[in-house]
Design a protein around this motif. Structure first.
Motif, PDB file in Angstrom:
ATOM      1  N   MET A   1       0.820  -1.199   0.000  1.00 45.58           N
ATOM      2  CA  MET A   1       0.000   0.000   0.000  1.00 45.58           C
ATOM      3  C   MET A   1       0.860   1.257   0.000  1.00 45.58           C
ATOM      4  N   ALA A   2       1.888   1.294   0.849  1.00 41.30           N
ATOM      5  CA  ALA A   2       2.741   2.481   0.929  1.00 41.30           C
ATOM      6  C   ALA A   2       3.428   2.750  -0.401  1.00 41.30           C
ATOM      7  N   LYS A   3       3.838   1.675  -1.085  1.00 39.18           N
ATOM      8  CA  LYS A   3       4.510   1.834  -2.375  1.00 39.18           C
ATOM      9  C   LYS A   3       3.546   2.436  -3.407  1.00 39.18           C
ATOM     10  N   LEU A   4       2.300   1.987  -3.377  1.00 40.86           N
ATOM     11  CA  LEU A   4       1.295   2.516  -4.292  1.00 40.86           C
ATOM     12  C   LEU A   4       1.033   3.990  -4.003  1.00 40.86           C
ATOM     13  N   VAL A   5       0.945   4.349  -2.731  1.00 38.19           N
ATOM     14  CA  VAL A   5       0.717   5.742  -2.341  1.00 38.19           C
ATOM     15  C   VAL A   5       1.886   6.612  -2.799  1.00 38.19           C
ATOM     16  N   SER A   6       3.115   6.172  -2.526  1.00 39.63           N
ATOM     17  CA  SER A   6       4.281   6.986  -2.904  1.00 39.63           C
ATOM     18  C   SER A   6       4.369   7.135  -4.419  1.00 39.63           C
ATOM     19  N   LYS A   7       4.078   6.088  -5.158  1.00 43.75           N
ATOM     20  CA  LYS A   7       4.137   6.153  -6.624  1.00 43.75           C
ATOM     21  C   LYS A   7       3.041   7.058  -7.167  1.00 43.75           C
ATOM     22  N   THR A   8       1.829   6.898  -6.678  1.00 47.04           N
ATOM     23  CA  THR A   8       0.706   7.689  -7.179  1.00 47.04           C
ATOM     24  C   THR A   8       0.935   9.180  -6.969  1.00 47.04           C
ATOM     25  N   TYR A   9       1.221   9.571  -5.731  1.00 42.65           N
ATOM     26  CA  TYR A   9       1.419  10.992  -5.444  1.00 42.65           C
ATOM     27  C   TYR A   9       2.747  11.501  -6.005  1.00 42.65           C
ATOM     28  N   GLY A  10       3.785  10.670  -5.958  1.00 46.10           N
ATOM     29  CA  GLY A  10       5.078  11.064  -6.506  1.00 46.10           C
ATOM     30  C   GLY A  10       5.010  11.300  -8.006  1.00 46.10           C
ATOM     31  N   ASP A  11       4.304  10.419  -8.715  1.00 46.89           N
ATOM     32  CA  ASP A  11       4.124  10.597 -10.165  1.00 46.89           C
ATOM     33  C   ASP A  11       3.313  11.850 -10.471  1.00 46.89           C
ATOM     34  N   ALA A  12       2.289  12.114  -9.656  1.00 45.81           N
ATOM     35  CA  ALA A  12       1.466  13.316  -9.857  1.00 45.81           C
ATOM     36  C   ALA A  12       2.307  14.580  -9.686  1.00 45.81           C
ATOM     37  N   LEU A  13       3.142  14.606  -8.657  1.00 45.01           N
ATOM     38  CA  LEU A  13       4.001  15.760  -8.431  1.00 45.01           C
ATOM     39  C   LEU A  13       5.017  15.908  -9.566  1.00 45.01           C
ATOM     40  N   PHE A  14       5.549  14.789 -10.024  1.00 43.70           N
ATOM     41  CA  PHE A  14       6.503  14.815 -11.134  1.00 43.70           C
ATOM     42  C   PHE A  14       5.835  15.358 -12.405  1.00 43.70           C
ATOM     43  N   GLU A  15       4.608  14.927 -12.650  1.00 42.27           N
ATOM     44  CA  GLU A  15       3.881  15.386 -13.836  1.00 42.27           C
ATOM     45  C   GLU A  15       3.619  16.895 -13.764  1.00 42.27           C
ATOM     46  N   ILE A  16       3.218  17.391 -12.605  1.00 46.72           N
ATOM     47  CA  ILE A  16       2.982  18.829 -12.437  1.00 46.72           C
ATOM     48  C   ILE A  16       4.290  19.595 -12.640  1.00 46.72           C
ATOM     49  N   ALA A  17       5.366  19.095 -12.078  1.00 49.58           N
ATOM     50  CA  ALA A  17       6.667  19.760 -12.220  1.00 49.58           C
ATOM     51  C   ALA A  17       7.093  19.808 -13.680  1.00 49.58           C
ATOM     52  N   THR A  18       6.823  18.735 -14.420  1.00 51.03           N
ATOM     53  CA  THR A  18       7.179  18.688 -15.838  1.00 51.03           C
ATOM     54  C   THR A  18       6.320  19.653 -16.643  1.00 51.03           C
ATOM     55  N   GLU A  19       5.011  19.600 -16.403  1.00 53.93           N
ATOM     56  CA  GLU A  19       4.081  20.444 -17.158  1.00 53.93           C
ATOM     57  C   GLU A  19       4.312  21.928 -16.922  1.00 53.93           C
ATOM     58  N   THR A  20       4.684  22.287 -15.718  1.00 56.75           N
ATOM     59  CA  THR A  20       4.874  23.708 -15.394  1.00 56.75           C
ATOM     60  C   THR A  20       6.334  24.136 -15.537  1.00 56.75           C
ATOM     61  N   ASP A  21       7.183  23.215 -15.949  1.00 55.33           N
ATOM     62  CA  ASP A  21       8.621  23.472 -16.128  1.00 55.33           C
ATOM     63  C   ASP A  21       9.242  24.049 -14.846  1.00 55.33           C
ATOM     64  N   ARG A  22       8.900  23.401 -13.707  1.00 52.09           N
ATOM     65  CA  ARG A  22       9.407  23.851 -12.405  1.00 52.09           C
ATOM     66  C   ARG A  22      10.061  22.689 -11.651  1.00 52.09           C
ATOM     67  N   MET A  23      10.697  21.801 -12.408  1.00 52.95           N
ATOM     68  CA  MET A  23      11.289  20.603 -11.818  1.00 52.95           C
ATOM     69  C   MET A  23      12.307  20.952 -10.735  1.00 52.95           C
ATOM     70  N   ASP A  24      13.204  21.878 -11.028  1.00 48.70           N
ATOM     71  CA  ASP A  24      14.235  22.241 -10.048  1.00 48.70           C
ATOM     72  C   ASP A  24      13.623  22.837  -8.782  1.00 48.70           C
ATOM     73  N   GLU A  25      12.620  23.686  -8.953  1.00 44.86           N
ATOM     74  CA  GLU A  25      11.961  24.312  -7.805  1.00 44.86           C
ATOM     75  C   GLU A  25      11.295  23.255  -6.923  1.00 44.86           C
ATOM     76  N   PHE A  26      10.539  22.352  -7.540  1.00 35.66           N
ATOM     77  CA  PHE A  26       9.856  21.310  -6.768  1.00 35.66           C
ATOM     78  C   PHE A  26      10.856  20.343  -6.140  1.00 35.66           C
ATOM     79  N   PHE A  27      11.943  20.076  -6.840  1.00 31.35           N
ATOM     80  CA  PHE A  27      12.980  19.191  -6.301  1.00 31.35           C
ATOM     81  C   PHE A  27      13.563  19.795  -5.017  1.00 31.35           C
ATOM     82  N   GLU A  28      13.909  21.082  -5.074  1.00 28.09           N
ATOM     83  CA  GLU A  28      14.459  21.765  -3.895  1.00 28.09           C
ATOM     84  C   GLU A  28      13.443  21.793  -2.754  1.00 28.09           C
ATOM     85  N   GLU A  29      12.186  22.044  -3.081  1.00 28.94           N
ATOM     86  CA  GLU A  29      11.154  22.057  -2.054  1.00 28.94           C
ATOM     87  C   GLU A  29      10.988  20.677  -1.418  1.00 28.94           C
TER      88      GLU A  29
END
Length: 188
Positions: free
Chosen positions: A1-29
């Motif tokens: 379950m924890a792996k599914l949660v981390s993947k689901t939310y982690g992928d969502a955050l990665f997708e937002i960072a990619t779409e908004t071109d803010r990967m470095d900002e989100f990475f630092e945060e």
């Protein structure tokens, strides 16, 4: 379950960072929030306390983080608290950080050696890893384990290269025991 949660939310955050071109900002945060949570264990205790209702937990998150990190990261934290998954939030951050490093071809290697390695030896290991993998850079973690006797063990993700003397002795003893069994089987 924890792996599914981390993947689901982690992928969502990665997708937002990619779409908004803010990967470095989100990475630092993500790195910063992870550090805050590691250094302030009281936050995790509050978030997991059964007598504190979700609304109060969300208010705590907003009081601590709003205005200091992006609205997207605060929103993710709110959503995770609302869904009752705050216990897995660190694994979400770890997953996201790993995905960002992977996308930038930055590998993470764990090197265990029998003795302390010199700077020259460390540079040679990094150079060899860059030659033999897809990565262009490495985040290195070194550890000394005298029980290895000699040689080293290198782990990158789920791949392990074990050239330690301890393992070679173990493998040799296993092979010798097989030979002894075969010799005993042939005796009249």
């Amino acid at each position: 379950m924890a792996k599914l949660v981390s993947k689901t939310y982690g992928d969502a955050l990665f997708e937002i960072a990619t779409e908004t071109d803010r990967m470095d900002e989100f990475f630092e945060e993500a790195c910063g929030v992870r550090t805050v949570l590691e250094e302030n264990t009281q936050i995790s205790k509050l978030m997991s306390h059964p007598k504190i209702v979700k609304e109060e937990k969300i208010q705590i998150i907003e009081n601590i983080f709003k205005g200091k990190i992006s609205d997207e990261m605060v929103g993710l934290m709110r959503m995770i608290v609302d869904k009752g998954h705050f216990a897995e939030f660190r694994s979400v951050l770890d997953y996201f950080i790993t995905e960002v490093k992977e996308s930038q071809n930055i590998g993470t290697a764990y090197v265990t050696s029998a003795i302390e390695l010199s700077d020259s030896q460390k540079k040679q290991i990094v150079a060899r890893l860059i030659q033999t993998t897809k990565y262009v850079e490495f985040e290195m973690h070194y550890e000394v384990d005298a029980a290895l006797i000699g040689g080293m063990v290198i782990r990158i993700k789920d791949r392990v290269v074990d050239s330690s003397i301890r393992t070679k002795i173990y493998d040799l003893s296993r092979e010798l025991s097989k030979i002894q069994l075969k010799v005993g089987e042939c005796a009249p």
